[in-house]
Structure formats: C-alpha cells, structure tokens
Design a protein around this motif. Structure first.
Motif, PDB file in Angstrom:
ATOM      1  N   TYR A   1       0.858  -1.176   0.000  1.00 36.27           N
ATOM      2  CA  TYR A   1       0.000   0.000   0.000  1.00 36.27           C
ATOM      3  C   TYR A   1       0.894   1.226   0.000  1.00 36.27           C
ATOM      4  O   TYR A   1       2.094   1.157   0.312  1.00 36.27           O
ATOM      5  N   SER A   2       0.346   2.367  -0.358  1.00 31.03           N
ATOM      6  CA  SER A   2       1.134   3.595  -0.442  1.00 31.03           C
ATOM      7  C   SER A   2       1.258   4.245   0.929  1.00 31.03           C
ATOM      8  O   SER A   2       0.283   4.328   1.686  1.00 31.03           O
ATOM      9  N   ALA A   3       2.448   4.736   1.238  1.00 32.53           N
ATOM     10  CA  ALA A   3       2.658   5.464   2.487  1.00 32.53           C
ATOM     11  C   ALA A   3       1.808   6.729   2.534  1.00 32.53           C
ATOM     12  O   ALA A   3       1.542   7.264   3.615  1.00 32.53           O
ATOM     13  N   ARG A   4       1.366   7.203   1.365  1.00 28.01           N
ATOM     14  CA  ARG A   4       0.502   8.378   1.319  1.00 28.01           C
ATOM     15  C   ARG A   4      -0.950   8.030   1.665  1.00 28.01           C
ATOM     16  O   ARG A   4      -1.791   8.922   1.721  1.00 28.01           O
TER      17      ARG A   4
ATOM     18  N   THR B   1       5.422  -0.646   1.759  1.00 30.63           N
ATOM     19  CA  THR B   1       4.975   0.593   1.117  1.00 30.63           C
ATOM     20  C   THR B   1       5.806   0.885  -0.136  1.00 30.63           C
ATOM     21  O   THR B   1       5.736   1.993  -0.678  1.00 30.63           O
ATOM     22  N   ASP B   2       6.583  -0.093  -0.599  1.00 33.86           N
ATOM     23  CA  ASP B   2       7.354   0.075  -1.832  1.00 33.86           C
ATOM     24  C   ASP B   2       6.439  -0.019  -3.045  1.00 33.86           C
ATOM     25  O   ASP B   2       5.258  -0.368  -2.932  1.00 33.86           O
ATOM     26  N   LYS B   3       6.987   0.259  -4.205  1.00 35.24           N
ATOM     27  CA  LYS B   3       6.232   0.141  -5.445  1.00 35.24           C
ATOM     28  C   LYS B   3       5.882  -1.320  -5.704  1.00 35.24           C
ATOM     29  O   LYS B   3       6.704  -2.213  -5.528  1.00 35.24           O
ATOM     30  N   ALA B   4       4.637  -1.555  -6.125  1.00 33.50           N
ATOM     31  CA  ALA B   4       4.186  -2.924  -6.378  1.00 33.50           C
ATOM     32  C   ALA B   4       4.904  -3.520  -7.583  1.00 33.50           C
ATOM     33  O   ALA B   4       5.214  -2.826  -8.554  1.00 33.50           O
ATOM     34  N   ARG B   5       5.147  -4.821  -7.506  1.00 40.41           N
ATOM     35  CA  ARG B   5       5.808  -5.554  -8.593  1.00 40.41           C
ATOM     36  C   ARG B   5       5.042  -6.851  -8.839  1.00 40.41           C
ATOM     37  O   ARG B   5       4.160  -7.219  -8.043  1.00 40.41           O
ATOM     38  N   PRO B   6       5.344  -7.561  -9.921  1.00 39.10           N
ATOM     39  CA  PRO B   6       4.652  -8.833 -10.174  1.00 39.10           C
ATOM     40  C   PRO B   6       4.737  -9.772  -8.968  1.00 39.10           C
ATOM     41  O   PRO B   6       5.778  -9.879  -8.322  1.00 39.10           O
ATOM     42  N   GLY B   7       3.614 -10.411  -8.658  1.00 42.11           N
ATOM     43  CA  GLY B   7       3.536 -11.299  -7.508  1.00 42.11           C
ATOM     44  C   GLY B   7       2.983 -10.643  -6.265  1.00 42.11           C
ATOM     45  O   GLY B   7       2.670 -11.322  -5.288  1.00 42.11           O
TER      46      GLY B   7
END
Length: 649
Positions: A50-53, A80-86
């Motif tokens: 999820y986004s830290a924002r 809170t990192d950018k989503a990636r495959p999986g």
C-alpha cells in the motif's frame, strides 16, 4: 438484417453466460466479472503493498497478511514500496463512487490490485480474494476483473444475549464471521426476560438478565454471565477494525424485568412487572442514569454511531398508556442524541398510534411486524427502516414457533430487504437501509448451546449476505449456491463448527491418550463419531476425559459419578458408570442428539426431550447436544487407547 441481429444477440448472450459460468464463487455473489487468460498463483515471500501516502490502509494490509498466514500458512510481508509482479496492491482512488461508498474493483494479472474510494471497499476486496483462494489447493486466482458493490448499506444480524448469556469469545468470532461475508451490522440485545409460565407465573421469580457491568446500579449486572465495560469496548474496537458496526441495545420500557426486579418500584402494577411504569418519575431517573453510564465522556462504553433503545411490545390497553409510551420513546430518542448518537428503535408506532409526537428525522426503525409498525406509514412519517420481518427472519431455537432454522432456500429465491412481511417495496428504496435477521433465546433454560445457535446462524449468514448485498436476482441457482457455500470456511482463524480438515471418514487417531495431555484439535463438530478403548478404573466424581474451552466430557460426572458431559452451564449424564473392565466406547453427536454406545450396545440416545411445567399444562423442548471436546485430556486413572475421530462431510 434480422438474421444478423439474432446472431449478434445470441453471441452476446453466449458471452454473458460464459462469463457468469466462469465467475469465481464468492459470498456474497460478485456483481460483475470479466475473465482474462491465466492465473495468479501466490507464493511464499509475497507482499501486500500500500502507499505510504494512504496510511488508512495500513491496518487492512496487516490484517490481510495475517489472514493469508492463518488460512494458508503462507508468509506475506507488508510493504509501502512500489508494487511488482507477484504482489497484492491496495490503492484508494479519488473517483466519486458509482454505486456505493463500499464498492471496490480487483484486477488480477501478474499482480493483484484492489482499488476503492474508501478503505472499507479495500477490506471487502480482501475478503473476496481470501474466499476465492481457499477453494483450491494452490490458492490460485483466475485472471480477470471484479467490480462489486452492495445494494443495501445495512446487512445485519441481531443476537439476544439477555435470555441466554453468549460468551465474549463467541461474539468476537461472530464479528469475524460477519466481516468475512461482508455483513456489517451486529445488534447485541443486552437485556431481556424469560416467560413467566415456566416460573409458576410469577414475574418476580422469572429469569431475567442485564449483561453489562454497571457501576451506577451495583448488583444489576447478571451473575450468571456478563461483559465488563472494557470487554465490550474491546469487542467494538475489534468490530471497527473489520468494518462491522455494533449496535448495543438496552430494551425499555417492556422486556425490562431485569430492571424492575432490581428496583421494583419502577415496575408497572397494571401492565406487568416486565413493563416499566411510565407514569412514575423514578422510572425516567433510573433509565436516564443507566444510558448515561454507557454514553457519557470522551471515550464512552458505547463507541458506535447508533444506540438501540428498544421500545418493543409495550401494552396498548388504553389511550393514556399509549400516549405515555409515545412520550417515553420520543424522550429516549432525544436523550441518546444528546450524546451524539443516532437512535434505533423497534417498530411499535402503529400498535401505539396516538397524538403525542415521536421524532422520526434521523431515526432508524427495525421493521419486524407490520401490525406493530406499518412500514409504508413509518416511511411516510420519515423513519429509515431496517427490514427484519419476523415471519421470514426470526430464529427461536427449539421453541416450536417462528423458525428453528431459517428457510434458506425460500429466502434465497424470494426475499430481499424490500420485502417487509407482506409489504413489498421497490428494490433499493431510499428509506430502506437494508436488512437483518435475529436469534431470540425466548426459552431460557432449554439446553440450547452456543454451538446450537451457530449451527442455525451460519447458513443464514451465508444466504442472507447474498440477498442483502447482491439483491433480488443472484445469478447462481440456489442448489448450486447451497452446495458451494458449504465448501467455504467460517472466517480466518474461526472454527465454531469444530471441523477437522476438509475430509470425511476417519480424520484423526491416536494410539493412547495420556492424562493431562494436549491434542492437536479443539473439538469435533456435529456429525462426529468418537471411538476409544477404555480399561476402566473407578474414578473420582468430576473426573474429566476431555475438555475444551466450551465443553467437558466426563468419565465420572461431579454429581452422580456417571459418564456424561457439560456445556453452557448444563450437565447431562448417561446411565453408565465406569468400572474395572475393558470396554469399547463410542460417542456420536449431531444437531439433534448425543448417543453413547458401550461394546456396540446403545446405552442412551439423548434426543431433544421435553420439560413440563404447571402440572403438565406447559412444556418446553430440552436440547442435549454436544460438540465433542478434544483439546485437553483430564487427570484420569483409566487407560484410554485407540482413539479414533470420524467426521461426516
């Protein structure tokens, strides 16, 4: 041209049918599903992102990761990192809701993305994913897009804790169960009384209870089961974390025997001591102070937006009492509003029609019987209704009236919140907030256990969750729904049914049971058969074979020294005493009876029996069921070997 039109129409219908056939099974049924090729298969080391924002999503992300572990044993981290495959990504958007503040969308591809306008929609999306994942061994998700929203804002259940004490753990589990099926309103009926005909027609000796800790009136709280203020606060905090709204109910001015037994001078001599005396100023002082204890302060005991003040089934014998009842109702609507709460009431204002005005603006009414409150008239007066028609949605366990088990097939095919008794309104009528069903424990002392209540309620939750969310026309036929629903669990970490795995037949065995040991399973639910060999030794009274948090099975019960069991404050014994002999013991149990066999001979079949009162003129069914405890063995002298546990599907 006509042939082209027919061909196109056929193709559209075929595509629609194909899409619906491939739609994942979820309760409540998904509104829209658009399939794509492939599957998303989660693996250990996956992330819930999820986004830290958007910090309001943190709690849901953590809960979802915990639930994935509870249900499937997989380890998911929250990031809170950018989503990636999986990954499974949770994201709020700023678009205006098209259908409901609770709507959500799920896109399943190389990653899974849940989007919604509010955190509640994100949470409901995680419930849908968990249900889909639990239906296959790899927990895979079919690729595609889900768009979902409820037709009704209130999707509820009311539980009578007044006539039967319901342990806190059961209420906590029901918050989890309701949440898993997107049911969002839990009304807890905190006081009530039994029927005087089972107590020699003496109201002052009739069973009654108020279940909350009370400092204002020491001694008012029931001695046979209650909740501390902190326990009730914590229950509401749990519910809030799962987007379930708890509506606490203190039922006045009828159903109030717990209060008049405590303070007889506020009871009505004319209409019965289960009625408060509405003409006595002391009544208002008492009830004002009672509500105030739970409503005042910055952190009140009743945390939610709504409080239910009862107003159910008061006498309407004469004009004076009708007008006073209307005054009382109006007074307590406004009284709870002074504390910033929205008042909820039972529908009674057709039964108590009169001239005294009763506030309707921003007041919620449980519409339960049209003779007590005509729903069309109540809407005209300005009330918002929760549809809870008694002829459809009242369970009174083992009573012989209303329903013992709801008719889920009829409900699935015919009922929606727009149907209140015989009155039928347009779907999604703006004055009908939603629906609710109820369990009333009218027959206090009838042997019913919380497990028996759960056996009745759980299929109703699954069925009515569909009708309060999906609306009038679920696509899946009832027969298919009824088969599929049985494959779903109760909720993450919940197993009130006592199921051991998903199999049937022999599900557990152990060569010897040592005293004071712990087994891997808490209990065996209805449809079980327990077998073991017993080299008996005379046992002291009260010697346990097995115990769980909800039940005890005795080798020698505390009263007669017989084999038997206790749960929910009831003790039931078989006509068999353990002796110095080798025997084969078998115990079978379902939702109707408990049976003991010794050496393959039936000792007793404890079917539902009857208790008689008033020289046989009145009677009550008595239930002797048992969900078999397994968690801990007792301190016995006998030798117990070859334990086998069998389970029906």
């Amino acid at each position: 041209m006509f042939k082209i039109f027919v061909t196109l129409l056929f193709l559209c219908v075929h595509i629609l049918v194909d899409a619906q056939e491939n739609k994942p099974f979820v309760i409540p049924e998904l509104k829209e599903w658009k399939s794509a090729e492939g599957t998303f298969t989660p693996t250990d080391g996956g992330r819930v992102v999820y986004s830290a924002r958007q910090p309001e999503l943190k709690a849901t992300a953590i809960t979802f990761a915990e639930d994935l572990h509870l249900m499937f044993g997989s380890i998911w981290t929250v990031s809170t990192d950018k989503a990636r495959p999986g990954d499974i990504e949770l994201t709020l958007h700023t678009k205006r809701p098209k259908h409901s503040p609770e709507e959500y969308e799920i896109n399943i591809g190389k990653k899974v993305r849940i989007t919604a306008p509010q955190a509640v929609g994100i949470y409901w999306g995680t419930r849908s994913l968990l249900q889909i994942m639990e239906q296959n061994d790899t927990h895979a998700l079919p690729c595609g897009t889900i768009t979902d929203w409820p037709d009704y804002a209130v999707r509820g259940f009311m539980l009578d804790c007044g006539r039967k004490f319901i342990p806190l753990e059961f209420l906590q589990d029901y918050v989890r169960i309701m949440s898993y099926y997107k049911m969002n309103t839990f009304q807890i009926h905190l006081n009530d009384n039994a029927f005087p005909r089972f107590y020699h027609w003496d109201l002052m000796k009739t069973y009654s209870a108020f279940r909350l800790e009370c400092d204002t009136y020491p001694g008012l709280t029931a001695q046979d089961g209650s909740y501390t203020k902190q326990e009730f606060i914590d229950l509401q905090i749990l519910a809030e974390s799962k987007f379930v709204n708890i509506i606490p109910e203190i039922d006045v001015p009828a159903h109030s025997l717990a209060f008049t037994q405590y303070k007889p001078e506020i009871g009505s001599q004319k209409y019965g001591m289960d009625h408060l005396d509405l003409f006595n100023p002391e009544t208002y002082k008492f009830v004002d102070n009672l509500f105030k204890e739970y409503l005042e302060g910055e952190n009140p005991v009743f945390r939610g937006k709504q409080v239910h003040i009862g107003t159910d089934e008061y006498s309407n014998k004469d004009t004076a009492v009708v007008e006073k009842f209307r005054y009382f109702t109006d007074h307590y609507i406004k009284y709870v509003e002074k504390f910033g709460k929205q008042a909820c009431i039972w529908g009674a204002l057709t039964h108590a029609a009169g001239k005294t005005p009763v506030k309707s603006e921003n007041v919620i009414m449980n519409a339960w019987y049209n003779g007590y409150a005509d729903p069309a008239e109540m809407i005209r007066q300005g009330y918002k209704l929760i549809s809870i028609p008694d002829g459809w949605l009242y369970i009174v366990p083992a009573a012989g009236y209303y329903y013992d088990y709801l008719n889920t097939e009829r409900l699935y095919k015919e009922w929606t919140p727009a149907r209140i008794g015989k009155a039928v309104f347009e779907e999604k009528h703006p004055s009908i907030l939603g629906g609710m069903f109820a369990v009333w424990n009218d027959h206090a002392g009838n042997g019913i256990s919380t497990k028996d209540i759960h056996d009745r309620v759980f299929p109703a939750v699954q069925t009515l969750a569909v009708k309060m969310w999906t609306g009038a026309h679920p696509v899946l036929p009832f027969e298919a729904f009824d088969q599929e629903r049985k494959q779903l669990s109760e909720a993450p970490g919940v197993n009130q049914r006592g199921k051991i795995g998903k199999g049937q037949g022999l599900v557990y065995e152990q060569s010897q049971i040592h005293p004071n040991s712990t087994l891997p399973y808490r209990e065996a639910g209805y449809g079980y058969r327990i077998e073991f060999d017993l080299q008996g030794q005379p046992e002291a009274y009260g010697t346990e074979l097995f115990r769980s948090p909800t039940a005890v099975f005795y080798l020698s019960d505390p009263i007669k020294g017989m084999m038997g069991f206790a749960r929910d404050g009831y003790l039931n014994t078989f006509p068999y005493r353990v002796k110095d002999e080798q025997v084969k013991v078998c115990v079978e149990g379902d939702n109707r009876s408990t049976r003991l066999y010794i050496n393959n001979k039936l000792i007793e079949d404890m079917q539902i029996g009857r208790q008689y009162f008033n020289g046989g003129k009145d009677s009550m069914k008595y239930v002797r069921t048992l969900v078999f405890p397994l968690e801990k063995s007792g301190n016995f002298k006998s030798r117990v070997t070859n334990l086998k546990v069998f389970q029906q599907q």
